[in-house]
Design an enzyme around this catalytic site. Structure first.
Site, PDB file in Angstrom:
ATOM      1  N   LYS A 135     -10.212  -9.634 -10.575  1.00  0.00           N
ATOM      2  CA  LYS A 135     -10.257  -9.759  -9.125  1.00  0.00           C
ATOM      3  C   LYS A 135     -11.642 -10.182  -8.648  1.00  0.00           C
ATOM      4  CE  LYS A 135      -8.237  -5.731  -7.913  1.00  0.00           C
ATOM      5  NZ  LYS A 135      -7.613  -4.710  -7.027  1.00  0.00           N
ATOM      6  N   GLU A 194     -10.142   3.317   8.184  1.00  0.00           N
ATOM      7  CA  GLU A 194      -8.905   2.553   8.017  1.00  0.00           C
ATOM      8  C   GLU A 194      -7.877   3.050   9.013  1.00  0.00           C
ATOM      9  OE1 GLU A 194      -6.970   1.601   4.065  1.00  0.00           O
ATOM     10  OE2 GLU A 194      -5.448   2.946   4.898  1.00  0.00           O
ATOM     11  N   HIS A 213      -4.754   2.843 -11.832  1.00  0.00           N
ATOM     12  CA  HIS A 213      -3.542   2.416 -11.132  1.00  0.00           C
ATOM     13  C   HIS A 213      -2.331   2.941 -11.894  1.00  0.00           C
ATOM     14  CE1 HIS A 213      -0.408  -0.177  -9.498  1.00  0.00           C
ATOM     15  NE2 HIS A 213      -1.241  -0.524  -8.533  1.00  0.00           N
TER      16      HIS A 213
END
Length: 294
Positions: free
Chosen positions: A165, A16, A149
């Site tokens: 999701k 990333e 989260h």
């Protein structure tokens, strides 16, 4: 190419990067991408940044286009939705399509105090569903959180949201950073029990300095195991020693994860090709193109 189709026989290895800030030079990110290309990753993802044509920096779509079309590496464009309207998302999708970028990491995005959110998307699942409805041929990835989260009520609720999701069209997951592999293994077990069977990459953040880890932990809530805490205490004030100790810690994590049959490894490079190179060289014979999963 659909990133999800890379998984199955081999351990996928990816990086990333993030677009430079508006007050930073753009040459460094071009150099970083060039150096990362030499490490032969399966793909490179680019975090969300909306530079715009008049800005001094490049944005996500521009970097993804460079990675895909100039360097021939598959890429994923991060796209957050909390501060975007449908019209804004449509414009971004058109830019990505024009750049031949096929993969999007659908994110809600972090809440920024003082900045007013839009009302079109409340969750990453809303964005994933919307992208799918456009029928533009995009493949959608999503984020997941081995230690829950920060805004979720509990792990059960968090995994229920993750299932939404996936049901909305996400077919590949990348985990938030973690420093205790046992946390990842327990999370992966819960994900499987929930009937979520898409590829799940383990997100690894090499800890290269004390301030970095303090900032990242405050942002994502990752816990610091005793082994890492001792490294921070012993080497935290020595930049070179801390960098090398952090790289070694990440390598140990990766070796253990691969030995345990992880789907893939995603390195949060922080735009530092030196760190990415040292890790890649150390695990090259463990994660290689011919290293088939058993």
């Amino acid at each position: 190419m659909n990133i999800a189709k890379m998984f199955g026989e081999k351990v996928v290895f990816s990086f990333e990067v993030f677009p430079p800030k508006k007050d930073s030079g753009i040459e460094s990110i071009y150099s970083t991408i060039k150096d990362l290309k030499e490490l032969n990753p399966d793909f490179i993802s680019v975090t969300y940044g909306a530079g715009g044509s008049g800005a001094k920096n490049v944005d996500t779509a521009e970097l993804c286009s460079l990675i895909k079309n100039e360097y021939g590496i598959e890429t994923i464009a991060h796209l957050s939705c909390l501060y975007n309207t449908r019209e804004m998302v449509d414009e971004i999708l058109e830019r990505l399509k024009d750049a031949k970028v096929d993969n999007i990491l659908a994110l809600r995005g972090d809440i920024t105090p003082g900045l007013e959110t839009q009302n079109d998307f409340q969750h990453a699942s809303d964005l994933a569903e919307y992208i799918k409805s456009k029928d533009m041929g995009f493949h959608i990835s999503g984020a997941c959180y081995p230690e829950v989260h920060q805004e979720a009520e509990d792990m059960e609720t968090d995994i229920e949201n993750l299932k939404k999701k996936v049901d909305a069209g996400v077919d590949h997951l990348i985990s938030q950073l973690f420093f205790n592999n046992d946390d990842f293994y327990w999370f992966y077990e819960q994900v499987q029990k929930a009937g979520i069977n898409v590829p799940l990459e383990a997100g690894i953040m090499p800890v290269t300095n004390k301030s970095q880890i303090q900032r990242m932990v405050s942002m994502c809530g990752a816990s610091i195991p005793i082994k890492l805490a001792k490294l921070l205490q012993r080497f935290g004030d020595d930049p070179i020693a801390m960098r090398d100790a952090g790289i070694s810690y990440a390598i140990d994590q990766i070796i253990n994860l691969v030995a345990s049959g992880v789907d893939g490894i995603h390195i949060y490079t922080m735009n530092d090709p030196y760190v990415a190179k040292k890790i890649t060289e150390s695990v090259h014979n463990i994660i290689g193109s011919d290293n088939l999963k058993k």
